[in-house]
Scaffold this active site. Structure first.
Site, short mmCIF file in Angstrom:
data_model
loop_
_atom_site.label_atom_id
_atom_site.label_comp_id
_atom_site.label_asym_id
_atom_site.label_seq_id
_atom_site.Cartn_x
_atom_site.Cartn_y
_atom_site.Cartn_z
CD GLN A 27 144.99 18.24 62.83
OE1 GLN A 27 145.87 18.75 63.53
NE2 GLN A 27 145.10 18.77 61.60
CG HIS B 40 128.41 31.07 24.41
ND1 HIS B 40 127.37 31.23 23.48
CD2 HIS B 40 127.86 30.15 25.17
CE1 HIS B 40 126.43 30.54 23.81
NE2 HIS B 40 126.76 29.74 24.78
NE ARG C 44 142.71 19.92 58.65
CZ ARG C 44 144.09 19.99 59.03
NH1 ARG C 44 144.96 19.15 58.23
NH2 ARG C 44 144.62 20.71 59.80
CD GLU D 180 148.75 16.50 61.65
OE1 GLU D 180 149.41 16.49 62.38
OE2 GLU D 180 148.47 17.59 61.02
CE LYS E 118 145.13 21.07 65.39
NZ LYS E 118 144.80 22.34 64.73
CB THR F 32 151.12 22.96 66.18
OG1 THR F 32 149.76 22.80 65.95
CG2 THR F 32 151.62 21.70 66.90
CD GLN G 63 146.22 15.19 71.33
OE1 GLN G 63 146.43 16.00 70.28
NE2 GLN G 63 145.70 14.20 71.28
#
Length: 938
Positions: free
Chosen positions: A324, A876, A326, A311, A38, A149, A196
């Protein structure tokens, strides 16, 4: 006008202890092990001059120092020894770890470093305290929502308390289970913590720079809701939903959600949830800001070089912030083609790719050598059809790879009138869902028909058919069917002789031999054998036309039961006869006691077999079986997969399973014989029905159905011979690998299967290959975890199947629908099996599998029914299920996820339906033991 925020520029040094605390502007991908995923990604966003709230990162060094001596080593050892599916055991160890972390003191210098860095953000500044694990937000695994978080944390003491809780959240039940299923060692993970400034969000949400549902890389998807983004990411609200075309900047879709809950900061710390009243039909973010968010997302994607899941929050002044980023780990990789010195012509426009791996019943990735082998095989097919192939080792132009699986470019087929008429019909009986997806594309103007003449196709097929004397083979099969069978047998004998390598060959000569088999000897199997079973099925259809109204729906299917001349059936019955011989010998049967329950028993049997220490009936019986069929394997089209002769664990496990069958009436040989008798009786009934319309018609129906039963079973023979060749090739590659390992260019002989043919030749010339093999093994291990494989994939990443409206059983709640494969109805207990090695199937259980190849079919002998996610009525699994007379439904979307082991299900093989008797239990684990992740978990 939209207010554009200025990216955070630090005005201070991060603190006097850079080993413990780093400003976010100082971190990036190179510090992943110190700051976690992160924090690393936030630092990268800052480097791209994107707006990120100010903050700092408490490094993994702090976590390790704080927990040193806390007793976690014992927990690590316990977790490493625990099975991924042992949820109670994992939960208990996770609880112990959390307790140890929470009890550990935060060292004074770490606490002081956090206080100083927090003070630099401002007095009593509200902050978000977020976990940043080293195994998190990675390209292959997001670990979304696995650690904790804490929002709107105010005051240094509260920050330190949140830090401790973040550390402890590395050991939540969900995080421990997730890492176990990903194969990540508990000792290898550590946790950093990001602190943050909170954005006082007026509206917030998530942004995907590619559409995660359809795979479209040119569409951005934004979900938004008033207040903090936690309401969106936790799934607490139905947000506003927008889809934006990144190329045209048009908003393609807007869906206004109820947004019934708002999460906002609470004065003094923490958050509060408030219910909203009213319809809330107005969007919470306007079009200008939507387009601004899309632009920020695109800049992030360009910086990271891959689609991103971000985000975001927009504050009261209209400024947008990214909190954020990712990778979107669920997107299937785009198709790519290996290009050698002779580059293929550039393909213009959107292309249609079909997954050949899935068409062969293979969901797992192929090893690099498996892919290399198919490149050469595909080149031999293209050259036989008079297509230009500049570099055979790179594959023909239609060949591409995606996610370490085989795909072929079907765009010319989709744009051809003949291709549209023929290919979907072939897939109707081989892999029905692929046929449906292909037909869906026919209405897309990008793939309109550009070729209506069949002559171009005939120009390529004609030479292949003429060289293999296909017309002569068909006439022989019609008028001298026994002679046609003998000719097929003689071809097999000549083919096997061509696989033998001269004694005393050097490693380079062995490699030349490998390329000769793959590039020249292998493809002729198909045109020399396949016309016979094709004729068999064509005659079955012809008999149906001759019968007319007398052929009621489903009347022809019983004719295909108990077919002779099927090598796969013969193999399965040979294994059953061995089990019967073992069961009749008390001493031999005793060595299998407990093998169906104790995972340690079968490996011990393998060890004793290799030491030639098993009772004679077992030892000689297994050796004899492997002498005939040891070249076969699960996922056998992959050169890199061990054959049964390399590792007989699977065969010994199946024998143990057979020995548990107690009802003589369920004995597979009896079931097969009964199926054959029933089929012959059905033939006589159909001939009698035809006779009511004339003696000639009856004679024609009898002749057609006789040849159907003679030839249809040969459907398995081409693949059988191909797998024989692959086993021979594998043996030569193993010998080469042994030589390379002895020369110090590989660590292990089997490392050769993580190279391609060009790289092996380089190794024989002296190049060290260990580093390349290590990278390939790691990439292969990651791909093994992928569950979703698209049948059809467009070159822009779109999965057409995801665009189809509805899902299996949409018309009737609780009913899963697929393709009828083997008539009959059975109710039994489901057993979901993703991989057959070591699998246990109780007699009478319903086998639920993603797909099957011949390596699975020994399990069919004791199955009460079959449900497959892939396949068609002539795949098969379907063929063998019919021959054994067990009800089967194939092509059932997401069957292995929607059905749970132990659940009672009813399979109707004639209607193509599967009905679970009760809904899936909430919170149960899906097959394979991976914990389910909430759709809103982040």
């Amino acid at each position: 006008m939209e207010q554009v925020p200025v990216p955070y520029e630090p005005q201070h040094e991060p603190g006097p202890r850079p080993g413990l605390v780093l400003g976010l502007e100082l971190v990036g991908a190179e510090l992943l092990s110190a700051v976690g995923g992160k924090a690393s990604n936030l630092g990268e966003l800052l480097r791209a001059r994107l707006p990120v709230p100010a903050g700092f990162c408490l490094t993994t060094q702090a976590y390790r120092r704080a927990t040193l001596g806390a007793g976690l080593d014992t927990v690590h050892a316990g977790l490493a020894a625990a099975a991924p599916g042992d949820l109670p055991g994992l939960a208990g160890l996770a609880a112990t770890a959390r307790r140890l972390v929470m009890a550990a003191d935060i060292p004074a210098d770490i606490a002081e470093a956090v206080r100083e860095a927090y003070a630099a953000l401002g007095t009593d500044t509200p902050v978000a305290v977020r976990s940043s694990a080293t195994a998190e937000d990675l390209p292959f695994a997001s670990f979304a929502g696995q650690q904790d978080t804490f929002l709107n944390v105010v005051g240094a003491d509260a920050v330190l308390a949140a830090v401790r809780q973040c550390w402890a959240s590395l050991w939540t039940d969900r995080a421990v289970s997730y890492r176990a299923t990903q194969g990540i060692s508990p000792a290898a993970v550590s946790l950093a913590v990001v602190v943050q400034r909170m954005v006082d969000a007026a509206v917030a949400g998530v942004l995907f720079t590619a559409n995660p549902v359809t795979g479209r890389r040119h569409e951005a998807v934004i979900d938004a809701s008033p207040g903090l983004g936690e309401a969106v990411v936790s799934g607490a609200v139905n947000p506003d939903h927008f889809v934006i075309d990144s190329a045209t900047r048009r908003i393609l879709e807007r869906r206004i959600g109820s947004k019934a809950v708002v999460i906002r900061p609470f004065p003094g710390g923490g958050t509060e949830r408030t219910a909203r009243s009213g319809a809330n039909q107005q969007p919470c973010v306007d079009d200008v800001r939507l387009l601004g968010l899309e632009l920020l997302g695109r800049r992030a994607e360009v910086h990271f070089g891959a689609p991103q899941d971000l985000e975001w929050a927009i504050d009261g002044g209209g400024a947008a912030w990214l909190t954020q980023s990712r990778p979107i780990t669920t997107l299937y990789p785009l198709p790519e083609r290996r290009e050698g010195p002779e580059r293929a012509p550039v393909r213009v426009g959107t292309r249609v790719y079909l997954c050949f791996s899935l068409a062969q019943g293979l969901t797992r990735p192929l090893t690099p050598m498996g892919l290399a082998g198919f490149r050469l095989i595909a080149s031999s097919v293209a050259r036989a059809a008079h297509f230009e192939v500049p570099a055979p080792l790179d594959g023909p132009a239609p060949y591409v790879q995606a996610g370490q699986r085989l795909f072929f470019d079907l765009t010319p087929v989709v744009r051809s009138a003949v291709g549209r008429a023929v290919v979907p019909r072939v897939f109707d009986v081989m892999e029905a869902r692929s046929a449906a997806v292909l037909r869906q594309l026919f209405g897309d103007p990008r793939f309109s028909v550009t070729s209506r003449s069949p002559w171009r196709l005939l120009r390529h097929i004609g030479p292949v058919a003429a060289r293999a004397r296909v017309p002569e083979s068909l006439l022989r099969a019609l008028f001298r069917p026994e002679a046609a069978l003998r000719r097929a047998e003689r071809f097999g004998e000549r083919f096997r002789a061509a696989l033998v390598v001269p004694a005393g060959s050097t490693a380079v000569q062995r490699l030349d031999h490998v390329e000769r088999i793959l590039g020249r000897e292998l493809f002729p199997v198909v045109p020399n054998i396949l016309p016979l079973p094709a004729l068999g099925f064509a005659l079955l259809a012809a008999a149906g036309r001759l019968l007319g109204p007398a052929a009621a729906p489903g009347a022809l299917q019983p004719v295909l039961r108990g077919l002779p001349n099927n090598v796969t059936t013969e193999m399965d019955l040979a294994l059953w006869r061995l089990a019967s011989a073992i069961g009749a010998d008390a001493g031999a049967a005793a060595v299998f006691d407990g093998a169906g329950f104790d995972e340690a028993v079968v490996p011990d049997l393998v060890r004793r077999y290799r030491a030639r220490a098993l009772p004679a009936v077992v030892q000689s019986g297994i050796a004899g079986f492997l002498g005939c069929y040891g070249h076969r394997a699960v996922a056998e089209i992959d050169l890199g997969m061990p054959r049964w002769s390399d590792d007989p664990t699977h065969i010994l496990g199946v024998l143990a399973n057979y020995l548990r069958l107690e009802d003589p009436g369920q004995a597979p040989d009896r079931q097969f014989s009964k199926a054959a008798r029933d089929a012959e009786a059905q033939v006589e009934r159909l001939v009698t029905a035809a006779g009511e319309r004339g003696r000639l018609r009856a004679a024609l129906v009898r002749a057609a159905l006789k040849r159907t039963r003679m030839f249809a079973g040969l459907r398995e023979l081409p693949k059988y011979h191909i797998v024989e060749a692959m086993a021979a090739v594998r043996g030569q590659l193993q010998a080469i690998g042994t030589e390379l390992a002895a020369a110090g260019r590989l660590t292990d002989a089997d490392d050769v299967f993580f190279l391609d043919l060009i790289e092996v030749r380089d190794g024989l010339a002296g190049s060290p290959l260990q580093h390349l093999v290590a990278e390939r093994r790691a990439a292969y291990a990651r791909e093994l975890g992928r569950r979703h494989i698209p049948r059809v994939l467009l070159s822009d990443g779109t999965e057409p199947e995801a665009l189809q409206a509805g899902a299996a059983g949409a018309g009737t709640p609780g009913v899963l629908t697929g393709t009828p494969a083997s008539a009959g109805t059975v109710t039994g207990t489901a057993r979901v099996i993703l991989e057959p090695q070591g699998a246990r199937l109780e007699p009478g259980e319903i086998l639920v599998a993603p797909s099957t190849d011949p390596g699975w079919t020994p399990l069919f002998l004791t199955a009460g029914g079959l449900v497959m996610e892939m396949g068609g009525p002539n795949s098969h699994g379907a063929v063998v299920a019919r021959e054994y007379g067990i009800p089967a439904v194939v092509g059932v979307p997401d069957a292995t996820s929607l059905i749970v082991t132990g659940q009672a299900v009813t399979v109707d093989g004639a209607a193509g339906t599967v009905v679970p008797d009760r809904p899936r239990e909430a919170g149960r684990l899906p097959a394979g033991g991976a914990p389910e992740e909430s759709a809103g978990a982040r």
